[in-house]
Design a protein around this motif. Structure first.
Motif, mmCIF file in Angstrom:
data_model
loop_
_atom_site.group_PDB
_atom_site.id
_atom_site.type_symbol
_atom_site.label_atom_id
_atom_site.label_comp_id
_atom_site.label_asym_id
_atom_site.label_seq_id
_atom_site.Cartn_x
_atom_site.Cartn_y
_atom_site.Cartn_z
ATOM 1 N N LYS A 7 3.938 80.460 27.048
ATOM 2 C CA LYS A 7 2.478 80.810 27.475
ATOM 3 C C LYS A 7 1.462 80.228 26.298
ATOM 4 O O LYS A 7 1.832 80.534 25.254
ATOM 5 C CB LYS A 7 2.384 82.234 27.907
ATOM 6 C CG LYS A 7 1.144 82.579 28.159
ATOM 7 C CD LYS A 7 0.322 83.155 27.109
ATOM 8 C CE LYS A 7 -1.317 83.492 27.627
ATOM 9 N NZ LYS A 7 -2.204 84.120 26.465
ATOM 10 N N THR A 173 -0.348 81.978 20.540
ATOM 11 C CA THR A 173 -1.584 82.668 20.439
ATOM 12 C C THR A 173 -2.318 82.137 19.243
ATOM 13 O O THR A 173 -1.832 81.008 18.670
ATOM 14 C CB THR A 173 -1.579 84.248 20.832
ATOM 15 O OG1 THR A 173 -2.843 84.329 20.761
ATOM 16 C CG2 THR A 173 -0.694 84.777 19.864
ATOM 17 N N ASP A 174 -3.105 82.569 18.819
ATOM 18 C CA ASP A 174 -3.887 82.402 17.634
ATOM 19 C C ASP A 174 -3.811 82.895 16.156
ATOM 20 O O ASP A 174 -4.529 83.064 15.245
ATOM 21 C CB ASP A 174 -5.746 82.252 18.060
ATOM 22 C CG ASP A 174 -6.037 83.527 18.254
ATOM 23 O OD1 ASP A 174 -5.318 84.569 18.405
ATOM 24 O OD2 ASP A 174 -7.240 83.880 18.648
ATOM 25 N N PHE A 179 0.881 92.363 14.729
ATOM 26 C CA PHE A 179 0.690 92.747 13.449
ATOM 27 C C PHE A 179 0.399 94.058 13.450
ATOM 28 O O PHE A 179 0.023 94.797 14.443
ATOM 29 C CB PHE A 179 -0.861 92.070 12.771
ATOM 30 C CG PHE A 179 -0.376 90.644 12.391
ATOM 31 C CD1 PHE A 179 -0.263 89.744 13.035
ATOM 32 C CD2 PHE A 179 -0.576 90.420 11.096
ATOM 33 C CE1 PHE A 179 -0.221 88.502 12.646
ATOM 34 C CE2 PHE A 179 -0.436 89.104 10.534
ATOM 35 C CZ PHE A 179 -0.169 88.029 11.338
ATOM 36 N N ASP A 182 -4.865 94.902 13.968
ATOM 37 C CA ASP A 182 -5.835 93.483 14.247
ATOM 38 C C ASP A 182 -6.009 92.608 13.108
ATOM 39 O O ASP A 182 -6.803 93.310 12.270
ATOM 40 C CB ASP A 182 -7.020 93.707 14.828
ATOM 41 C CG ASP A 182 -7.663 92.301 15.577
ATOM 42 O OD1 ASP A 182 -7.090 91.208 14.914
ATOM 43 O OD2 ASP A 182 -8.560 92.557 16.405
ATOM 44 N N ASN A 184 -7.552 90.367 12.595
ATOM 45 C CA ASN A 184 -8.973 89.816 12.385
ATOM 46 C C ASN A 184 -9.826 91.057 11.831
ATOM 47 O O ASN A 184 -11.193 90.599 11.693
ATOM 48 C CB ASN A 184 -9.207 89.156 13.634
ATOM 49 C CG ASN A 184 -8.666 88.081 14.051
ATOM 50 O OD1 ASN A 184 -8.543 87.107 12.935
ATOM 51 N ND2 ASN A 184 -8.342 87.326 15.090
HETATM 52 P P1 ADP Z 1 -4.900 84.628 23.647
HETATM 53 O O1 ADP Z 1 -6.091 83.816 24.001
HETATM 54 O O2 ADP Z 1 -3.889 83.460 23.003
HETATM 55 O O3 ADP Z 1 -4.474 85.052 24.984
HETATM 56 P P2 ADP Z 1 -5.921 86.942 22.763
HETATM 57 O O4 ADP Z 1 -7.525 86.899 22.073
HETATM 58 O O5 ADP Z 1 -6.036 87.714 24.070
HETATM 59 O O6 ADP Z 1 -5.371 85.643 22.598
HETATM 60 O O7 ADP Z 1 -5.213 87.665 21.740
HETATM 61 C C1 ADP Z 1 -5.133 87.440 20.422
HETATM 62 C C2 ADP Z 1 -5.757 88.393 19.730
HETATM 63 O O8 ADP Z 1 -5.464 89.683 19.544
HETATM 64 C C3 ADP Z 1 -5.802 88.072 17.985
HETATM 65 O O9 ADP Z 1 -6.779 87.203 17.677
HETATM 66 C C4 ADP Z 1 -6.325 89.400 17.404
HETATM 67 O O10 ADP Z 1 -7.611 89.436 16.909
HETATM 68 C C5 ADP Z 1 -5.968 90.388 18.427
HETATM 69 N N1 ADP Z 1 -5.197 91.627 18.186
HETATM 70 C C6 ADP Z 1 -5.340 92.835 18.245
HETATM 71 N N2 ADP Z 1 -4.754 93.607 17.709
HETATM 72 C C7 ADP Z 1 -3.717 92.809 17.441
HETATM 73 C C8 ADP Z 1 -2.225 92.977 16.795
HETATM 74 N N3 ADP Z 1 -1.933 94.342 16.358
HETATM 75 N N4 ADP Z 1 -1.462 92.053 16.372
HETATM 76 C C9 ADP Z 1 -1.923 90.731 16.469
HETATM 77 N N5 ADP Z 1 -2.894 90.403 17.160
HETATM 78 C C10 ADP Z 1 -3.953 91.435 17.412
#
Ligand code: ADP
Ligand code: ASP
Ligand code: MG
Length: 405
Positions: A7, A173-174, A179, A182, A184
């Protein structure tokens, strides 16, 4: 030879060069001798743009048509990816949700998948194609297009992986994985190598948007291993799997914050049987779910009731306030959206005492007041003022020793 479901999220297909990058990854997996079903999101920002167009025309746009509108984002990225793949010499075919037989209920804008019939997918694979399915969309029993709620492509991918009996469901994903919080928001966040479905379910429920909660529910139900990883690097990501000895033995696995909570307080209701039920039954009838609940008894025979609802339900709760206050004889009924729920999650909380106490102490030392608390076997959540959200996450994350070691 294995079957990979891969995905790719919005950022991963965010522009033409990134779509080429995804096509190269799929081509490489094919060269290694594996079959691939890719599931794609709309290009970054596209779903929001489309939602905005609909809302410009109407404050409460017809939900059936909103689904027709927003699902088009995934149609575009699926087609572009197939064009890129064919250009590279990889035979590829796109399938929309209805063509891939992703069947859902009829709850527009947040439909649930009821079944995936993998026959068409199988035929495409047997025909030697890399298959690219438009995520986020499905079809109900009357032939209407539905969508699965924000972040729903994760759920499309896991449902397809379960139906096609894929060996693994990779979520690109990005960020490089799941983690400890988050990455970010908190720079010291650390990538988790393996995490249990149970912990991931709580993290998703409590605000970590990296996986949509329904995707984790489905993965757990059908024992689909999920590998969350970055489409921008080859680093190993995070495996989300059943509980076993390979999991890191930590008390707290992660910290989240959820800005979607709103606090409701019912003041001065008579302290007698039936009052709490009198407030919550009408809410339940309107499909409004209530989360954290606190009841304080005053000395004058009245009681105050505090609970949270999601912000999406806030307006409807407000609309019901006067009626509810009158019905249970309350002095006042207030609604406060300026709160956030911070949570710690970890399987180790089952067997360690004092974890919640430590959380309360860490928040207190920063002068952060706790307005409501809820717990389950593997999580503790505190409701605090919204302005403290990031501070609280950092303090809890570092206080429980989750940072880079
Ligand atoms: P995609 O568009 O690939 O579905 P999302 O934006 O839905 O990506 O999800 C990825 C984002 O989730 C990351 O950029 C990050 O900011 C956020 N995020 C929040 N909590 C976590 C976490 N515990 N681990 C990783 N990412 C997290
Ligand atoms: N495009 C949809 C969204 O932005 C679904 C997804 O990306 O998972 O919510
Ligand atoms: Mg997402």
């Amino acid at each position: 030879m294995a079957l990979y479901v891969q995905k790719y999220g919005g950022t991963s297909v965010g522009d033409i060069e990134r779509i080429r990058n995804v096509a190269r990854r799929i081509a490489r997996t094919r060269q290694q001798g594996h079959d691939v079903i890719a599931v794609v999101s709309a290009m970054a920002g596209e779903t929001d743009r489309l939602l905005g167009l609909g809302r410009e025309l109407s404050e409460r746009p017809v939900e059936r048509e909103m689904d027709v509108l927003v699902s088009s984002g995934e149609q575009v990225s699926a087609a572009l990816l197939c064009i890129a793949l064919n250009q590279m010499g990889v035979k590829a075919m796109s399938l929309m949700g209805h063509q891939a037989r992703v069947e859902t209920d009829s709850v527009h804008t947040k439909a649930r998948i009821t079944r995936v019939d993998d026959e068409r997918l199988r035929r495409a694979i047997e025909g030697g194609h890399a298959v690219v399915v438009a995520g986020f969309q499905g079809i109900d029993e009357h032939g209407n297009i539905t969508t699965l709620g924000r972040g729903g492509s994760d759920t499309s991918a896991v449902a397809i992986a379960a139906a096609a009996r894929a060996d693994v469901c990779e979520i690109y994903t990005d960020v490089e994985g799941v983690f400890t919080t988050d990455p970010n928001v908190c720079r010291s966040a650390r990538k988790i190598e393996r995490i249990s479905y149970e912990e991931m379910l709580e993290l998703s429920a409590l605000g970590a948007k990296v996986l949509q909660i329904r995707s984790v529910e489905l993965a757990m139900k059908y024992a689909v291993p999920i590998h969350v990883r970055s489409s921008f690097s080859d680093a190993e990501g995070t495996m989300v799997t059943g509980e076993d000895e390979s999991l890191e033995s930590v008390v707290v696995a992660g910290v989240t914050s959820d800005k979607k909570a709103a606090k409701v307080t019912v003041l001065g209701v008579p302290d007698q049987p039936g009052v709490v039920a009198g407030v919550f039954e009408p809410l339940a009838e309107q499909n409004i779910s209530v989360d954290m609940i606190i009841q304080n008894v005053a000395t004058d025979g009245t009681t105050d009731l505090t609970f949270t609802v999601t912000r999406d339900d806030l307006e409807r709760t407000r609309d019901m306030a006067d009626g509810l206050a009158k019905k249970v004889g309350a002095r006042d009924f207030t609604v406060d959206p300026d709160v956030v729920k911070v949570s710690i999650v970890g399987l180790g909380m089952r067997s360690h005492a004092g974890v919640a106490a430590k959380m309360f102490r860490l928040l207190a030392d920063e002068g952060i007041n706790i307005e409501a608390i809820s717990t389950s076997e593997i999580k503790t959540s505190c409701l605090i003022r919204a302005k403290y959200a990031e501070l609280a996450v950092r303090v809890l994350h570092d206080g429980f020793g989750l940072g880079d070691r």
